[in-house]
Design a protein around this motif. Sequence first.
Motif, PDB file in Angstrom:
ATOM      1  N   LEU A   1       0.809  -1.221   0.000  1.00  0.00           N
ATOM      2  CA  LEU A   1       0.000   0.000   0.000  1.00  0.00           C
ATOM      3  C   LEU A   1       0.840   1.269   0.000  1.00  0.00           C
ATOM      4  CD1 LEU A   1      -2.618  -1.116   2.659  1.00  0.00           C
ATOM      5  CD2 LEU A   1      -3.024  -0.827   0.203  1.00  0.00           C
ATOM      6  N   ASP A   2       2.166   1.116  -0.113  1.00  0.00           N
ATOM      7  CA  ASP A   2       3.106   2.239  -0.078  1.00  0.00           C
ATOM      8  C   ASP A   2       3.010   2.986   1.253  1.00  0.00           C
ATOM      9  OD1 ASP A   2       5.183   3.716  -1.123  1.00  0.00           O
ATOM     10  OD2 ASP A   2       3.869   5.191  -2.067  1.00  0.00           O
ATOM     11  N   MET A   3       2.910   2.219   2.332  1.00  0.00           N
ATOM     12  CA  MET A   3       2.887   2.759   3.688  1.00  0.00           C
ATOM     13  C   MET A   3       4.003   2.075   4.474  1.00  0.00           C
ATOM     14  SD  MET A   3      -1.222   2.658   4.357  1.00  0.00           S
ATOM     15  CE  MET A   3      -1.313   3.716   5.773  1.00  0.00           C
ATOM     16  N   ALA A   4       4.312   2.591   5.652  1.00  0.00           N
ATOM     17  CA  ALA A   4       5.381   2.006   6.456  1.00  0.00           C
ATOM     18  C   ALA A   4       5.042   2.128   7.936  1.00  0.00           C
ATOM     19  CB  ALA A   4       6.702   2.696   6.173  1.00  0.00           C
ATOM     20  N   ILE A   5       5.694   1.292   8.737  1.00  0.00           N
ATOM     21  CA  ILE A   5       5.551   1.335  10.195  1.00  0.00           C
ATOM     22  C   ILE A   5       6.614   2.275  10.746  1.00  0.00           C
ATOM     23  CG2 ILE A   5       5.710  -0.007  12.325  1.00  0.00           C
ATOM     24  CD1 ILE A   5       4.861  -2.468  10.662  1.00  0.00           C
ATOM     25  N   ASN A   6       6.223   3.169  11.619  1.00  0.00           N
ATOM     26  CA  ASN A   6       7.163   4.089  12.255  1.00  0.00           C
ATOM     27  C   ASN A   6       7.706   3.400  13.508  1.00  0.00           C
ATOM     28  OD1 ASN A   6       8.553   6.136  13.499  1.00  0.00           O
ATOM     29  ND2 ASN A   6       6.982   7.669  13.164  1.00  0.00           N
ATOM     30  N   TYR A   7       8.807   2.671  13.343  1.00  0.00           N
ATOM     31  CA  TYR A   7       9.375   1.904  14.450  1.00  0.00           C
ATOM     32  C   TYR A   7      10.014   2.786  15.512  1.00  0.00           C
ATOM     33  CZ  TYR A   7       8.798  -2.385  11.797  1.00  0.00           C
ATOM     34  OH  TYR A   7       8.277  -3.434  11.131  1.00  0.00           O
ATOM     35  N   LYS A   8      10.622   3.890  15.100  1.00  0.00           N
ATOM     36  CA  LYS A   8      11.425   4.682  16.031  1.00  0.00           C
ATOM     37  C   LYS A   8      10.611   5.494  17.018  1.00  0.00           C
ATOM     38  CE  LYS A   8      15.431   4.963  13.107  1.00  0.00           C
ATOM     39  NZ  LYS A   8      16.447   5.785  12.527  1.00  0.00           N
ATOM     40  N   LYS A   9       9.511   6.080  16.593  1.00  0.00           N
ATOM     41  CA  LYS A   9       8.819   7.016  17.462  1.00  0.00           C
ATOM     42  C   LYS A   9       7.411   6.607  17.856  1.00  0.00           C
ATOM     43  CE  LYS A   9      11.412  11.040  16.082  1.00  0.00           C
ATOM     44  NZ  LYS A   9      11.376  12.421  15.673  1.00  0.00           N
ATOM     45  N   LYS A  10       6.792   5.700  17.115  1.00  0.00           N
ATOM     46  CA  LYS A  10       5.389   5.426  17.397  1.00  0.00           C
ATOM     47  C   LYS A  10       5.084   3.957  17.660  1.00  0.00           C
ATOM     48  CE  LYS A  10       2.223   7.888  15.894  1.00  0.00           C
ATOM     49  NZ  LYS A  10       1.120   8.416  15.121  1.00  0.00           N
ATOM     50  N   SER A  11       6.082   3.128  17.815  1.00  0.00           N
ATOM     51  CA  SER A  11       5.846   1.704  18.030  1.00  0.00           C
ATOM     52  C   SER A  11       6.295   1.312  19.435  1.00  0.00           C
ATOM     53  CB  SER A  11       6.617   0.876  17.003  1.00  0.00           C
ATOM     54  OG  SER A  11       6.149   1.163  15.711  1.00  0.00           O
ATOM     55  N   TYR A  12       5.463   0.539  20.104  1.00  0.00           N
ATOM     56  CA  TYR A  12       5.752   0.104  21.463  1.00  0.00           C
ATOM     57  C   TYR A  12       5.396  -1.368  21.613  1.00  0.00           C
ATOM     58  CZ  TYR A  12       5.822   5.093  22.257  1.00  0.00           C
ATOM     59  OH  TYR A  12       6.119   6.420  22.183  1.00  0.00           O
ATOM     60  N   CYS A  13       6.069  -2.008  22.556  1.00  0.00           N
ATOM     61  CA  CYS A  13       5.785  -3.410  22.852  1.00  0.00           C
ATOM     62  C   CYS A  13       5.507  -3.521  24.346  1.00  0.00           C
ATOM     63  CB  CYS A  13       6.970  -4.284  22.454  1.00  0.00           C
ATOM     64  SG  CYS A  13       6.645  -6.038  22.672  1.00  0.00           S
ATOM     65  N   LEU A  14       4.437  -4.206  24.673  1.00  0.00           N
ATOM     66  CA  LEU A  14       4.052  -4.421  26.061  1.00  0.00           C
ATOM     67  C   LEU A  14       3.996  -5.921  26.302  1.00  0.00           C
ATOM     68  CD1 LEU A  14       2.860  -3.423  28.794  1.00  0.00           C
ATOM     69  CD2 LEU A  14       0.627  -3.621  27.707  1.00  0.00           C
ATOM     70  N   SER A  15       4.683  -6.375  27.337  1.00  0.00           N
ATOM     71  CA  SER A  15       4.703  -7.792  27.670  1.00  0.00           C
ATOM     72  C   SER A  15       4.001  -7.997  29.004  1.00  0.00           C
ATOM     73  CB  SER A  15       6.160  -8.272  27.751  1.00  0.00           C
ATOM     74  OG  SER A  15       6.204  -9.626  28.106  1.00  0.00           O
TER      75      SER A  15
END
Length: 110
Positions: free
Chosen positions: A86-100
């Motif tokens: 879709l010509d989109m991307a994931i913003n890993y640096k500023k908007k991605s979080y992981c909760l365990s």
Amino acid sequence: MLFDCYSCVKWQNIRLDFFTVMFGVRQGSVLATFLFIVFLDELSDTRNLDRNRFIVVYADDILLISSSVVNLENLTHLCERELNWLDMAINYKKKSYCLSTGPRCDYVHY
């Protein structure tokens, strides 16, 4: 929506020159959420998932839920493939979080 549409960047009390907006959806537009969900409908299609993996698409956010790190990684790759198409991307640096959560949730990764 984009005919004669202009925008500018404002930071603190400084406003930069206006520029013409020729594509995309305006931030805050009533169509933005709807179009995001329409574009990502296939991504949240549960036929590609099992009972241990879930993809929730809401407004302009994607939530990945998994029972293991391996499944989470697989979900991330699935999202990457669909978003690249879709010509989109994931913003890993500023908007991605992981909760365990769970018995090992206090484990610190180095």
